[in-house]
Enzyme design. Structure first.
Site, PDB file in Angstrom:
ATOM      1  N   LYS A   1       0.843  -1.191   0.000  1.00 45.99           N
ATOM      2  CA  LYS A   1       0.000   0.000   0.000  1.00 45.99           C
ATOM      3  C   LYS A   1       0.884   1.248   0.000  1.00 45.99           C
ATOM      4  O   LYS A   1       2.069   1.169   0.339  1.00 45.99           O
ATOM      5  CB  LYS A   1      -0.897  -0.019   1.238  1.00 45.99           C
ATOM      6  CG  LYS A   1      -0.105  -0.052   2.540  1.00 45.99           C
ATOM      7  CD  LYS A   1      -0.974  -0.385   3.736  1.00 45.99           C
ATOM      8  CE  LYS A   1      -0.130  -0.422   4.994  1.00 45.99           C
ATOM      9  NZ  LYS A   1      -0.844  -0.994   6.132  1.00 45.99           N
TER      10      LYS A   1
ATOM     11  N   TYR B   1      15.794  31.715   4.718  1.00 46.82           N
ATOM     12  CA  TYR B   1      14.632  32.509   5.116  1.00 46.82           C
ATOM     13  C   TYR B   1      14.688  32.946   6.582  1.00 46.82           C
ATOM     14  O   TYR B   1      15.133  32.184   7.442  1.00 46.82           O
ATOM     15  CB  TYR B   1      13.352  31.697   4.914  1.00 46.82           C
ATOM     16  CG  TYR B   1      12.900  31.613   3.468  1.00 46.82           C
ATOM     17  CD1 TYR B   1      12.587  32.753   2.746  1.00 46.82           C
ATOM     18  CD2 TYR B   1      12.784  30.371   2.844  1.00 46.82           C
ATOM     19  CE1 TYR B   1      12.161  32.659   1.423  1.00 46.82           C
ATOM     20  CE2 TYR B   1      12.353  30.271   1.526  1.00 46.82           C
ATOM     21  CZ  TYR B   1      12.051  31.421   0.821  1.00 46.82           C
ATOM     22  OH  TYR B   1      11.629  31.326  -0.477  1.00 46.82           O
TER      23      TYR B   1
HETATM   24  C1  LIG Z   1      -0.087  -1.691   7.004  1.00 40.07           C
HETATM   25  C2  LIG Z   1      -0.656  -2.898   7.584  1.00 40.07           C
HETATM   26  C3  LIG Z   1       0.173  -3.972   7.988  1.00 40.07           C
HETATM   27  C4  LIG Z   1       1.665  -3.912   7.986  1.00 40.07           C
HETATM   28  O1  LIG Z   1       2.141  -3.300   9.153  1.00 40.07           O
HETATM   29  P1  LIG Z   1       3.724  -3.162   9.451  1.00 40.07           P
HETATM   30  O2  LIG Z   1       3.777  -2.607  10.799  1.00 40.07           O
HETATM   31  O3  LIG Z   1       4.238  -2.238   8.411  1.00 40.07           O
HETATM   32  O4  LIG Z   1       4.289  -4.510   9.322  1.00 40.07           O
HETATM   33  C5  LIG Z   1      -0.435  -5.128   8.415  1.00 40.07           C
HETATM   34  N1  LIG Z   1      -1.781  -5.232   8.469  1.00 40.07           N
HETATM   35  C6  LIG Z   1      -2.609  -4.224   8.117  1.00 40.07           C
HETATM   36  C7  LIG Z   1      -4.076  -4.419   8.205  1.00 40.07           C
HETATM   37  C8  LIG Z   1      -2.075  -3.025   7.672  1.00 40.07           C
HETATM   38  O5  LIG Z   1      -2.884  -2.030   7.325  1.00 40.07           O
END
Ligand SMILES: *Cc1c(COP(=O)(O)O)cnc(C)c1O
Length: 823
Positions: free
Chosen positions: A494, A718
């Site tokens: 994702k 700045y």
């Molecule tokens: C993003 C996510 C993960 C992965 O989590 P990490 O801490 O990056 O390993 C696992 N399960 C769900 C439902 C997620 O949204």
């Protein structure tokens, strides 16, 4: 090329040859170990290797179908009328025995190189320095492992008159297997550093292990500027009757002594060997290049080369590009740069990468190739062999550049365009001629093909995020090792794979046979499908507007409520589909998406029992604090709720359903709860909570645009926030908060790494630029600057601004080009 019968091989490895009486055994001319890249190999022997997470024996039936007819195996083979098997206890050891057998057939000199750093560069430079007078066989790239070394040594044949191999080890006891395979006449120990130190109790122990390679050697090249190395190496040489070629910098008491004078761009090296003086220059000024060049000079002296020739040859040394580089090209092309070298071996390796890229991206396969500097074959034979490789790998177009290749048009049966040199190519260059292609650019270093790559590349912003594909695969395997072999892995890609690039990362993961990919929204999944990714994909937030896309592209929803369940099922039924794969999410304490009460769950089960639209593949939940020991009681309560919910669902539905609850920190801390699947995220991208040996995967870097001097009464940036205590050198770098450099890192809170040291960010960070205080360093325009990566851990950066690595990775803007490196 090898030329061995199966009987000879079976004898050399002490294995049992099994084949049906009607089978005509092939003569073996090559070996293969990777089931994914082996192809059309009637004369290949496939060596079925087995590791903690990998067992190539599983691919044998498929390979027999593909036409492979000979296998080296360590599991009892299933008889086949189409293949022969050599059965041994351990296929890695057998491969080493076979290579040792091949080694013994040749009496020309073999140089063996080991050490912590510089092995590949010393090997490549020696090759370049010696290739005028010798026909040299050497390890392809950095093939220096327990498997890479025997594969390299099996390339020895009587076309050559010199061999150069490297050996790498990471654990005690490994070198004794490699020593008889290489059996070097001249040894080179490059240096001893703390790489791979985790399995050694001391540097001394590691040095002893490395020296094992040289036990039977005649001469040993070693730098002795550190006393402990000198003592150990000298004792070793005495014991084994080896002539030491020990060298040092500025120590008059060694036989071979170098002194240095560094200029801006080159280093003048003067040497004195057994009373004789000589000097040469190299076009480098960094210490590691100087050390590598001195090793090369010492090795040339060991080979009795004339030092009067050094000035001419050493001045031509070039940086060694050890990795394939994947970049975005013009017109939806992908550029694969391989400037490493051009010989048949490395060409065949690079073609396999080209094919892999082109097939998954549905691109045409184009090869831009220089003259091949292979020795030992007539040019006609050589280019005919190149053509067979092109046919085997189904290359669509060859663009040949060079005087030699241009003379051999008749050798090529694929669509071919030839140019006598780079200038002719450039003069006729037409951008439109390159469309939706994967283009492998492969030219020996001296052809300077980086200029061709420049024409084809999308003009990149100087600020890049470099992604190491090797580190990604390494990290995946580190986590795999913590799991039972049958446990499935879902990888979270994702948010653009946590900023690392969705399609490229997904492609690597698909190649590594992960079981599932997970995206947040359907659009991310559609992008993957359009890029040819076929692994099952789950969408964490299925939105009403995207249902049709999900159904069309086979993207599996996370069903978290009864309303979503009904709506999605209705869309599936309307499309005339049954048993569409879906997943049920249980809320066990996050209070985020998911079914919470047993009433909700039972309503969902009732619905599912009476509808054939969906089939539930898995039931899952997410931990709220898997990374925090203080929350372990809460985590246990989540596990219990999850088990109860699953029992309720599985007793209601008549088919098998998988379970998963662990994220990366969960895999590290609660592996006993892996169930049938786990969900890997941040760990893959190089962050481990419990200190697993993951590797850095992403490096954010840029280059210095300008350097100026500012007085103590002046300020930088700045609002005049960048105060200076004294006259300072300021470097301006084209990366700002619009690229993802958080403004909180300004005003000396954040640092950058340049020319081997850390320097502070001075003043406020601007939208597209920031300034570094490089006072007291030798930083100059064009220097590379790292913002996170091997020298600045991303966890450190996150802590400085009170956030987590996830936010930093996903906050790097899309205008920062991602570059993929593969070793
Ligand atoms: C993003 C996510 C993960 C992965 O989590 P990490 O801490 O990056 O390993 C696992 N399960 C769900 C439902 C997620 O949204």
């Amino acid at each position: 090329m090898l030329d061995l019968s199966l009987h000879e091989i079976a004898q050399a490895v002490g294995g049992k040859l099994l084949m049906s009486p009607s089978f005509t055994p092939p003569v073996i001319s090559s070996l293969a170990t990777d089931s994914r890249t082996v192809h059309r190999g009637e004369n290949s022997l496939f060596v079925a290797l087995k590791g903690p997470v990998y067992n190539a024996h599983n691919y044998i039936p498929e390979l027999i179908k593909k036409g492979i007819r000979a296998f080296l195996v360590s599991e009892e083979p299933k008889p086949s009328i189409d293949a022969a098997f050599i059965w041994v206890n351990d296929t890695t050891l057998a491969l080493q025995k076979l290579a040792a057998h091949n080694r013994k057939q040749f009496s020309y000199p073999v140089i063996g190189i080991t050490g912590s750093n510089g092995k590949t560069i010393v090997k490549e430079w020696l090759h370049d320095l010696l290739s005028d007078g010798h026909k040299i066989v050497r390890s392809p790239k950095s093939y220096n492992s327990q498997v890479g070394v025997p594969l390299s040594v099996l390339l020895m044949d009587d076309h050559f008159d010199l061999a150069i191999f490297e050996a790498g080890i990471s654990q005690p006891g490994e070198m004794q297997h490699l020593a008889p395979v290489i059996s070097p006449e001249i040894g080179i120990l490059t240096n001893i550093g703390d790489a791979h130190q985790e399995f050694f109790s001391s540097l001394e122990e590691k040095l002893q292990e490395k020296l094992v390679l040289f036990t039977g050697a005649k001469k040993l090249v070693c730098r002795i500027d550190e006393d402990w190395i000198y003592t150990q190496a000298a004792d070793f040489c005495k014991e084994n009757k080896i002539e030491p070629i020990f060298w040092s910098i500025e120590n008059q008491h060694t036989d071979l002594n170098f002194s240095l004078k560094k200029n801006t761009r080159q280093t003048e090296i003067s040497g004195n060997y057994q009373g004789r003086s000589f000097s040469f220059a190299i076009p480098f000024v960094n210490d590691s290049a100087i050390e590598n060049a001195c090793h090369c000079a010492a090795a040339l002296l060991a080979l009795q080369q004339n030092p009067a020739d050094f000035r001419e040859t050493f001045s031509q040394l070039q940086p060694v590009a050890m990795r394939l580089e994947l970049k975005q090209g013009i017109n939806n092309c992908t550029i694969i740069n391989d400037f490493y070298n051009s010989d048949l071996n490395s060409l065949s390796i690079a073609l396999s990468v080209l094919k892999q890229q082109a097939v998954s991206a549905q691109q045409k396969k184009v090869l831009i190739l220089s003259d091949i500097l292979q020795t030992g074959l007539s040019k006609k034979e050589l280019y005919s062999k190149v053509n067979s490789l092109l046919e085997e790998w189904e290359i669509d177009q060859l663009i040949g550049i060079g005087a030699e290749i241009s003379k051999h048009r008749n050798c090529f049966s694929v669509k071919t365009t030839l140019f006598s040199d780079y200038k002719e190519f450039e003069a006729g260059f037409n951008r439109q001629a390159f469309q939706s292609s994967a283009i492998l650019i492969k030219g020996a270093r001296r052809f300077r093909f980086e200029r061709i790559s420049g024409l084809l590349q999308q003009k990149a912003h100087q600020t890049v995020l470099e992604i190491s594909v090797n580190a990604l695969v390494h990290n995946l395997n580190i986590f795999r090792k913590r799991l039972r072999p049958e446990t499935k892995i879902m990888v979270m890609v994702k948010a653009f794979s946590y900023g690392s690039g969705d399609i490229e990362v997904a492609r690597v993961l698909q190649h590594q046979n992960v079981d599932y990919l997970a995206v947040a929204v359907a659009d991310e999944g559609v992008r993957l499908r359009n890029a040819g990714i076929s692994v099952p994909v789950i969408v964490m937030n299925p939105e009403q507007d995207s249902f049709q896309n999900m159904i069309d592209f086979g993207l599996e929803p996370n069903i978290y409520s009864i309303e979503l369940l009904r709506n999605f099922a209705q869309n599936v039924s309307a499309a005339g589909i049954q048993s569409f794969a879906a997943h049920l999410k249980i809320d066990t304490g996050m209070n985020r998406l998911g079914f919470k009460s047993s009433e909700e769950i039972s309503e969902a089960c009732e619905f599912l029992k009476n509808s054939d639209a969906l089939k539930i593949k898995s039931v899952f939940s997410h931990l709220a604090g898997s990374d925090e020991a203080a929350l372990d009681n809460f985590t246990q309560s989540q596990f219990e709720k999850f088990d109860r919910a699953f029992d309720q669902i599985s007793s209601a539905l008549p088919y098998h359903i998988d379970r998963h609850i662990l994220n990366s920190a969960g895999i590290e801390r609660f592996p006993q709860k892996q169930y049938e699947m786990v969900r890997l995220g941040i760990g893959l991208y190089g962050v481990s909570l419990t200190g697993l040996p993951v590797q850095n995967m992403g490096t954010l870097k840029s280059t210095v645009s300008q350097i100026k001097t500012a007085g103590s009464d002046e300020t930088v940036g700045y609002n005049r926030k960048g105060k200076l205590d004294s006259e300072s050198r300021i470097a301006i770098v084209p990366i700002g908060y619009a690229d993802g450099m958080n403004r909180k890192l300004g005003n000396r809170n954040g640092v950058a790494f340049i020319k081997g040291q850390r320097v502070p960010i001075v003043g406020n960070i601007c939208m597209d630029m920031l300034m570094l205080d490089v006072t007291g360093t030798s930083a100059e325009v064009g220097d590379t600057v790292e913002f996170f990566g091997p020298h600045i851990p991303i966890t450190e950066l996150a802590e400085k601004i009170g956030t987590i690595p996830y936010e930093i990775l996903t906050g790097i803007s899309q205008r920062v080009k991602r570059i993929y490196l593969q070793e």
